[in-house]
Design an enzyme around this catalytic site. Structure first.
Site, PDB file in Angstrom:
ATOM      1  N   ASP A 184       0.948  -1.268   0.030  1.00 49.60           N
ATOM      2  CA  ASP A 184      -0.185  -0.052  -0.047  1.00 49.60           C
ATOM      3  C   ASP A 184       0.936   1.283   0.126  1.00 49.60           C
ATOM      4  O   ASP A 184       2.026   1.246   0.522  1.00 49.60           O
ATOM      5  CB  ASP A 184      -0.991  -0.070   1.179  1.00 49.60           C
ATOM      6  N   HIS A 274       2.402   4.866  -8.091  1.00 51.28           N
ATOM      7  CA  HIS A 274       1.174   5.246  -6.993  1.00 51.28           C
ATOM      8  C   HIS A 274       1.063   6.716  -7.254  1.00 51.28           C
ATOM      9  O   HIS A 274       1.903   7.386  -6.779  1.00 51.28           O
ATOM     10  CB  HIS A 274       1.406   4.655  -5.731  1.00 51.28           C
TER      11      HIS A 274
HETATM   12  C1  CAP Z   1      -7.000   0.633  -3.260  1.00 53.72           C
HETATM   13  C2  CAP Z   1      -5.748   1.370  -2.607  1.00 53.72           C
HETATM   14  C3  CAP Z   1      -5.210   2.457  -3.658  1.00 53.72           C
HETATM   15  C4  CAP Z   1      -6.031   3.271  -4.378  1.00 53.72           C
HETATM   16  C5  CAP Z   1      -5.480   4.305  -4.832  1.00 53.72           C
HETATM   17  C6  CAP Z   1      -6.246   2.226  -1.471  1.00 53.72           C
HETATM   18  O1  CAP Z   1      -7.239  -0.460  -2.241  1.00 53.72           O
HETATM   19  O2  CAP Z   1      -4.677   0.464  -2.170  1.00 53.72           O
HETATM   20  O3  CAP Z   1      -4.132   3.035  -3.031  1.00 53.72           O
HETATM   21  O4  CAP Z   1      -6.802   2.572  -5.542  1.00 53.72           O
HETATM   22  O5  CAP Z   1      -6.299   5.328  -5.692  1.00 53.72           O
HETATM   23  O6  CAP Z   1      -5.305   2.405  -0.615  1.00 53.72           O
HETATM   24  O7  CAP Z   1      -7.501   2.575  -1.277  1.00 53.72           O
HETATM   25  P1  CAP Z   1      -8.879  -0.948  -2.621  1.00 53.72           P
HETATM   26  P2  CAP Z   1      -5.925   5.477  -7.251  1.00 53.72           P
HETATM   27  O8  CAP Z   1      -8.603  -2.109  -3.640  1.00 53.72           O
HETATM   28  O9  CAP Z   1      -8.832  -1.919  -1.127  1.00 53.72           O
HETATM   29  O10 CAP Z   1      -9.649  -0.205  -2.600  1.00 53.72           O
HETATM   30  O11 CAP Z   1      -5.857   4.107  -7.702  1.00 53.72           O
HETATM   31  O12 CAP Z   1      -7.327   6.282  -7.686  1.00 53.72           O
HETATM   32  O13 CAP Z   1      -4.791   6.234  -7.244  1.00 53.72           O
HETATM   33 MG    MG Z   2      -3.380   1.933  -1.451  1.00 54.08          MG
END
Ligand code: CAP
Ligand code: MG
Length: 435
Positions: A184, A274
């Site tokens: 993450d 990211h």
């Molecule tokens: C998604 C995620 C990603 C987001 C980032 C989170 O987790 O790991 O960081 O997708 O946003 O921490 O929310 P989930 P983006 O799969 O559990 O939702 O892709 O829009 O940059």
């Molecule tokens: Mg994330």
């Protein structure tokens, strides 16, 4: 004593309507809301001046050679302006310098109540100054020897797990069919999960999962830190046999991403970008910098995959924005769409894989894949795997089954008849679109 504005100001010298930019000039497109007390010409003159050679007063130090380098507002409406810049103003492959010009002081000028950098068309001479992706779309075949989409999974809870817990979740996801175990964005090297331990243990888990499945497995391990520390972390990842690594590109900054790109080239690795913190400046349509232009900069610098939104998930991602970015990242020639983005030629620069992530689960994957309309992409599913009623392994299988349903052009209900894990996922989430 009254000041003679005519003798002090020269902002209107930076307006040249009808000017035809040369093929090697940069062209920036801005949205602006001008300050009440000045005219549109005062505003667009200031924008072209302050982002190129000018300042608030006439200068005794100016000469014709420098004057010829000025930016020119050459097209505008009440709220849009195009500014051309001679290539000579810009140091090739120096992205911080580019942004200090086209996204620098002008955002702080009293002349604008709001300002948004929508896009900048970069001439091929500028494009050729930067490396672009080391692998890009080729990573799917080169690393995984398969057709896309690649499936990534973030162990959740997003931080807090020990290395052992992280690797157990990784094992369940990898053996359930996931290609990439992704850190993450806020997992780095905390007391409960030290970076080097995580890399080494995950490498052992990867080797066992490859033996168990006969499939190639990799990871998107987050190296985000101070730049020299990031270099050390990439080396650790490389020494442990991984081909990808992940960088939080906004919080680390353009210089750090360029340094990471150099290292990825030296080690023949791929970068997963990211974009955490992007929404501080991309979210509002009347101020900041578009995600579209941030994505363009990242392909230019040379990340191999970047998050661009899901349309249906929990994070803001309008459909047309996602489609525009998909085309920007995957195609070589982009046509102008007035007011939304400018034209752009990438020449032979490699394409960058778009990544859809955020609030995804098996019930919405066919819709995401249909929107993207390509298998040249990465899907990331975190909560939509670990929240499966039968756990991570079943959640991973359900996610793979949903992707298979899309590829086989059958409905999820039909697929679920022979896929118990998918059936259980649909029982819990159905077709929920998280907010
Ligand atoms: C998604 C995620 C990603 C987001 C980032 C989170 O987790 O790991 O960081 O997708 O946003 O921490 O929310 P989930 P983006 O799969 O559990 O939702 O892709 O829009 O940059
Ligand atoms: Mg994330």
């Amino acid at each position: 004593m009254t000041n003679d504005k005519e003798k002090i100001e020269w902002y209107h010298d930076f307006i040249d309507r009808g000017y035809k930019p040369k093929s090697d000039e940069l062209i920036a497109l801005y949205y602006f809301d001008k300050a009440d007390e000045i005219t549109i010409d005062d505003t667009i003159g200031r924008l072209a001046s302050e982002s190129s050679i000018g300042t608030w007063t006439t200068l005794e130090t100016l000469d014709d050679r420098i004057y010829s380098m000025r930016g020119r507002s050459f097209w505008n409406t009440d709220n849009l302006v195009k500014i051309s810049y001679p290539l000579v103003l810009w140091e090739l492959n120096n992205i911080p310098q580019l942004m200090s010009g086209i996204a620098g002081n002008i955002f702080g000028m009293k002349a604008v109540k709001n300002l948004r950098l929508i896009d900048t068309s970069l001439p091929i001479e500028y494009i050729k100054g930067s490396p672009g992706p080391n692998m890009g779309v080729e990573a799917i075949e080169r690393i995984f020897k398969k057709e896309g989409p690649l499936l990534a999974c973030v162990p959740k809870p997003k931080i807090g797990m020990t290395v052992e817990q992280h690797c157990k979740v990784g094992w369940d996801a990898w053996t359930g069919g996931v290609d990439l175990i992704k850190d993450d964005e806020n997992l780095t090297s905390q007391s409960f999960n030290k970076f080097k331990d995580r890399v080494e243990q995950l490498a052992k888990t990867r080797d066992k999962a490859e033996q168990e499945t006969g499939e190639i497995k990799d990871a998107l391990i987050n190296v985000t830190a101070e730049t020299h520390e990031m270099e050390k972390r990439v080396e650790i990842i490389h020494e442990n046999g991984f081909k990808y690594f992940m960088v939080d590109i906004v919080t680390t900054g353009f210089s750090a991403v360029q340094t990471m790109r150099n290292l990825a080239g030296d080690l023949d690795m791929a970068i997963h970008a990211h974009r955490a913190m992007h929404a501080t400046f991309t979210k509002h349509s009347n101020h900041g910098i578009s995600m579209y232009f941030l994505a363009k900069l990242m392909r230019l610098i040379g990340v191999d995959t970047i998050h661009i939104g899901t349309v249906v998930g929990k994070l803001d991602s309008p459909k047309q924005d996602v489609l525009d970015m998909r085309d920007l990242l995957l195609n070589q020639e982009i046509l102008e769409d007035e007011g939304r983005h400018l034209s752009q030629s990438w020449g032979t620069m490699k394409a960058t894989l778009p990544c859809a992530s955020g609030g995804l689960h098996p019930g919405v994957l066919p819709e995401v894949l249909t929107v993207y309309g390509t298998t040249d992409m990465v899907l990331q599913v975190g909560g939509g795997i670990h929240g499966h009623p039968d756990g991570t392994y079943a959640g991973s299988k359900a996610t793979v089954q949903a992707i298979e349903a899309w590829k086989e052009n059958i409905t999820l209900e039909e697929k679920a008849r022979s896929s118990p894990e998918l059936k259980r996922a649909l029982e819990k989430w159905g077709y929920l679109k998280p907010v």
